[in-house]
Design a protein around this motif. Structure first.
Motif, PDB file in Angstrom:
ATOM      1  N   GLN A  79       2.878  -8.257  -7.434  1.00  0.00           N
ATOM      2  CA  GLN A  79       4.373  -7.746  -7.445  1.00  0.00           C
ATOM      3  C   GLN A  79       3.758  -6.029  -7.354  1.00  0.00           C
ATOM      4  N   ARG A  80       2.521  -5.230  -7.708  1.00  0.00           N
ATOM      5  CA  ARG A  80       2.117  -4.083  -7.771  1.00  0.00           C
ATOM      6  C   ARG A  80       1.308  -4.060  -6.483  1.00  0.00           C
ATOM      7  N   GLY A  81       0.443  -4.734  -5.585  1.00  0.00           N
ATOM      8  CA  GLY A  81       0.263  -4.683  -4.440  1.00  0.00           C
ATOM      9  C   GLY A  81       2.001  -4.650  -3.298  1.00  0.00           C
ATOM     10  N   ALA A  82       2.521  -5.220  -3.677  1.00  0.00           N
ATOM     11  CA  ALA A  82       3.905  -5.361  -2.412  1.00  0.00           C
ATOM     12  C   ALA A  82       4.265  -4.359  -2.703  1.00  0.00           C
ATOM     13  N   GLN A 117       4.827  -0.665  -0.179  1.00  0.00           N
ATOM     14  CA  GLN A 117       6.456  -0.412  -0.076  1.00  0.00           C
ATOM     15  C   GLN A 117       6.389   0.835  -0.168  1.00  0.00           C
ATOM     16  N   ARG A 118       5.526   1.441  -0.596  1.00  0.00           N
ATOM     17  CA  ARG A 118       5.132   3.122  -1.156  1.00  0.00           C
ATOM     18  C   ARG A 118       4.437   3.855   0.066  1.00  0.00           C
ATOM     19  N   GLU A 119       3.951   3.259   0.900  1.00  0.00           N
ATOM     20  CA  GLU A 119       2.755   3.245   2.383  1.00  0.00           C
ATOM     21  C   GLU A 119       3.645   2.623   3.323  1.00  0.00           C
ATOM     22  N   GLY A 120       4.165   2.693   3.191  1.00  0.00           N
ATOM     23  CA  GLY A 120       5.422   2.064   4.438  1.00  0.00           C
ATOM     24  C   GLY A 120       6.739   3.535   4.650  1.00  0.00           C
ATOM     25  N   LEU A 121       6.417   3.825   3.728  1.00  0.00           N
ATOM     26  CA  LEU A 121       7.454   5.509   3.179  1.00  0.00           C
ATOM     27  C   LEU A 121       6.710   6.638   3.803  1.00  0.00           C
TER      28      LEU A 121
END
Length: 128
Positions: free
Chosen positions: A112-115, A119-123
């Protein structure tokens, strides 16, 4: 049975982590919308085949499952099998091979932390 954090469970469906409050209550409220029929009459294998069919259909159409669908399918699998993970591996004949597991809570929390980091990196990259 599945791993709980209070009454919240984490569930892994392929590469999606789902956080779900009270899976049995969720299933009682949503089974008609899910389209699986009365969950009390379903066997574990029926639930696995139902979810596998829905995931396979989404993959064929190249459509991502929405958050509510993921919660629905997670609730169904948790309620009928007690597992906290369902991996659907593609087979050579085009079908999917289901693999149920009860993963340690730490594994699900780490995933969950990795996902969330992904997502934050993608944004961040999308905004550059």
């Amino acid at each position: 049975m599945g791993m709980t954090k209070g009454k919240t469970m984490l569930f892994l469906l392929n590469d999606h982590i789902v956080e779900l409050d009270m899976p049995e209550a969720h299933l009682r409220q949503r089974w008609r919308s899910i389209g699986c029929g009365d969950p009390h009459t379903l066997r574990a294998q029926d639930a696995i085949e139902f979810v596998g069919g829905k995931v396979c259909e989404a993959m064929r159409k190249s459509v991502a499952l929405g958050p509510e669908e993921l919660k629905d399918y997670a609730a169904l699998i948790i309620a009928k099998t007690g597992a906290n993970s369902l991996m659907l591996k593609p087979k050579s004949n085009g079908g999917l091979e289901p693999r149920l597991q009860d993963l340690p809570k730490l594994v699900l929390e780490t995933y969950q932390r990795g996902a969330a980091n992904d997502q934050r990196e993608g944004l961040a990259h999308a905004g550059s």
